[in-house]
Structures are given as structure tokens and as C-alpha cells.
Design an enzyme around this catalytic site. Structure first.
Site, short mmCIF file in Angstrom:
data_model
loop_
_atom_site.label_atom_id
_atom_site.label_comp_id
_atom_site.label_asym_id
_atom_site.label_seq_id
_atom_site.Cartn_x
_atom_site.Cartn_y
_atom_site.Cartn_z
N ASP A 1 5.39 49.00 47.91
CA ASP A 1 6.37 49.84 47.24
C ASP A 1 5.84 50.04 45.82
O ASP A 1 5.85 49.12 45.01
CB ASP A 1 7.74 49.17 47.21
CG ASP A 1 8.83 50.06 46.62
OD1 ASP A 1 8.50 50.98 45.83
OD2 ASP A 1 10.02 49.85 46.94
N ASN B 1 -1.22 58.41 45.53
CA ASN B 1 -0.67 59.57 46.23
C ASN B 1 0.84 59.49 46.45
O ASN B 1 1.51 60.51 46.53
CB ASN B 1 -1.37 59.72 47.59
CG ASN B 1 -0.65 60.70 48.49
OD1 ASN B 1 -0.71 61.91 48.30
ND2 ASN B 1 0.05 60.18 49.50
N TYR C 1 11.27 66.10 39.32
CA TYR C 1 9.97 66.14 39.99
C TYR C 1 8.92 66.75 39.09
O TYR C 1 7.83 66.20 38.91
CB TYR C 1 10.09 66.93 41.29
CG TYR C 1 8.80 67.03 42.07
CD1 TYR C 1 8.31 65.94 42.77
CD2 TYR C 1 8.07 68.22 42.10
CE1 TYR C 1 7.13 66.02 43.49
CE2 TYR C 1 6.88 68.31 42.80
CZ TYR C 1 6.41 67.21 43.50
OH TYR C 1 5.24 67.30 44.20
N LYS D 1 5.63 64.77 37.49
CA LYS D 1 4.27 65.18 37.82
C LYS D 1 3.50 65.65 36.58
O LYS D 1 2.28 65.49 36.51
CB LYS D 1 4.31 66.29 38.88
CG LYS D 1 4.76 65.81 40.26
CD LYS D 1 3.83 64.75 40.82
CE LYS D 1 4.15 64.37 42.25
NZ LYS D 1 3.22 63.37 42.80
N ILE E 1 1.29 73.07 50.10
CA ILE E 1 0.56 72.36 51.15
C ILE E 1 1.56 72.00 52.24
O ILE E 1 2.57 71.33 51.98
CB ILE E 1 -0.11 71.09 50.61
CG1 ILE E 1 -1.04 71.41 49.43
CG2 ILE E 1 -0.87 70.39 51.74
CD1 ILE E 1 -2.20 72.30 49.78
N THR F 1 3.13 69.93 54.67
CA THR F 1 3.24 68.53 55.07
C THR F 1 4.58 68.33 55.76
O THR F 1 5.44 69.22 55.74
CB THR F 1 3.15 67.61 53.83
OG1 THR F 1 4.22 67.94 52.93
CG2 THR F 1 1.81 67.79 53.12
#
Length: 267
Positions: free
Chosen positions: A60, A87, A158, A162, A193, A195
Site C-alpha cells: 500500500d 505507477n 487528481y 499529478k 489510455i 485501461t
């Protein structure tokens, strides 16, 4: 020639998506891969698919005690580390109660996003440096996002987290250079992308196909990317081919951040 032959690599959030693609590609290029995640079932499947001497370890990224455990494990089993790929991350929209816009943001949700996306990377770099500084040629690759370069009105936490990853990457790069550590640190900024996280947002069947078509129409290259596209960028930065590259960011977004919001009109 295998580009990561005999290198030891740790990848966070490697149970699926981009992390899984990176773990598999790095193994194919000769690396021993430590697959880490909080989803033990999927993570163990990825590690089993790769095979020994690679392995799975529960991590974690928000918890410093987990990083200490994985540091000690890597030292004992492999003697050290050559490459770290930070990642693991969350968008927050699905994982927290929100909202996430600047005017109404929920602070608990804000902190949860930053704990994973930013604190997790900071801790990764902290213990990654300790593990990699005795390597002959080391690399830290931080997976940021195109959202770390532009604003996202309804995903402010977010975007903020980032952006911080992008900046911290440069601090780590300069720190390691000043210390004469053989560690390069760079960030990758994926955009659009495809995913598994998209499945929830796009729906199913015809609805998903239509949504993908709409998204693709706004990408200069005309298609959504795949996890392997990010993995290849990570492979370059991790390899000795990038031995003179540190503190930079690579955009893997089909041209979105080149300045155009839409693909060129068809004739």
C-alpha cells in the site's frame, strides 16, 4: 539484446492496466520484476504469469511501514534495486465520495487522492533512492498524467496530485545528481489510455463504443492509447539508452498536449 538484462525492478500498482503492462514488458526485456499492489489476487496472477525470479509483494503505497517492509525484502532477496516505477494511483472519482471541483471539494476526498498519488510517489522515491543508490545505473520513473500539466475542473484533486508528481520528479532528479547517485528520475504523462478504469466511466456495449468514438475524435492521432504505449516509454527511460536523461517528462497522449484539442478535419 535484452534492454534490462539482470536488472531488478519494482513496479507499484502492477496488478492491472499500465502497471501490469510495464511489469510484463520489463520482464520480457530481462528484468527481475517485483510486482506490487494492494489487490493481492490480481497481483499474484500477474507475478505468476511472469514467473520466477520475479515475485509479488503486497504494498500500500500510502503506508511508510509497507515501504520499509518491501525495501528490506528487496535487499534480502535481490541485494538491491536498479529501477523503480511509481505507477500506483487513483482518479478519486470512483474511490472517494467527492465532490472534486474547486468550489465544492470534499477535503477528505482531496486528502485520499493525494495520499495515494503524491505521498505514495514521495515515499517510493525516498525508499527507491535508498535501494538504488548503490546500483551501477539506476532509474526512477514516475507515472504522472496529462492532467498534471493542464487543469481538470471536476477532478481538481487528481490534477493537483499529478502536477505535484511532475514537480517532485525534478526535485528527485536534481537531488540525486547533486549527491552523485547513479539515479535518473523522469516522469511520464499518459492521456486517453484505455485501461480497465474506463469501463466504469464509458458504460457497456453500444454506449461504450460511441463514447470511445467521441473521445478518439478529439485526439490528434485519432485513437485511444493502450497500456503498452506507456510501457514502451517507461522502458526507454528505465534503460541505459536514457543514461543522459533526467528531470524530464514524456507525454504519451496521441498529440493532445501538442496544442490541439481535436484531430485535423478530414477532407
Amino acid at each position: 539484446m535484452l534492454r534490462l538484462k539482470n536488472k531488478t525492478v519494482l513496479v507499484t500498482g502492477a496488478a492491472r492496466g499500465i502497471g501490469e503492462a510495464i511489469a510484463k514488458l520489463f520482464y520480457e526485456e530481462g528484468a527481475n520484476v517485483v510486482v506490487t499492489d494492494i489487490n493481492d489476487e490480481l497481483g499474484k496472477k500477474v507475478a505468476a504469469g511472469i514467473g520466477e525470479p520475479s515475485c509479488y509483494f503486497h504494498l500500500d503505497v500510502r503506508k511508510e511501514e509497507d515501504w520499509i517492509e518491501v525495501r528490506d525484502f528487496v535487499k534480502k532477496r535481490y541485494g538491491g534495486l536498479d529501477i523503480l516505477v511509481n505507477n500506483a494511483g487513483i482518479a478519486g472519482i470512483l474511490e472517494t465520495r467527492g465532490p472534486h471541483d474547486p468550489e465544492n471539494l470534499d477535503m477528505e476526498s482531496w486528502h485520499k487522492v493525494h495520499e495515494t498519488n503524491l505521498d505514495g510517489v514521495a515515499l517510493g522515491c525516498k525508499y527507491g533512492i535508498q535501494l538504488i543508490k548503490n546500483s551501477l545505473s539506476g532509474s526512477i520513473v514516475n507515472i504522472s498524467s496529462r492532467s498534471g500539466i493542464i487543469g481538470i475542473p471536476f477532478a481538481a484533486a487528481y490534477a493537483s496530485s499529478k502536477a505535484a508528481v511532475r514537480n517532485h520528479t525534478k526535485s528527485v532528479a536534481l537531488y540525486c545528481a547533486e549527491k552523485k547517485y547513479p539515479i535518473r528520475c523522469n516522469s511520464i504523462h499518459p492521456g486517453a489510455i484505455y485501461t480497465p478504469i474506463w469501463n466504469v466511466m464509458l458504460g457497456e456495449g453500444e454506449q461504450r463504443d460511441h463514447a470511445i468514438k467521441v473521445i478518439s475524435s478529439e485526439i490528434p492521432l485519432g485513437v485511444m492509447g493502450e497500456p503498452i504505449d506507456v510501457a514502451y516509454a517507461a522502458l526507454f527511460l528505465a534503460s541505459d539508452e536514457a543514461k543522459y536523461i533526467t528531470g524530464i517528462e514524456i507525454n504519451v497522449d496521441g498529440g493532445i498536449l501538442a496544442g490541439s484539442a481535436a484531430s485535423p478535419p478530414s477532407k
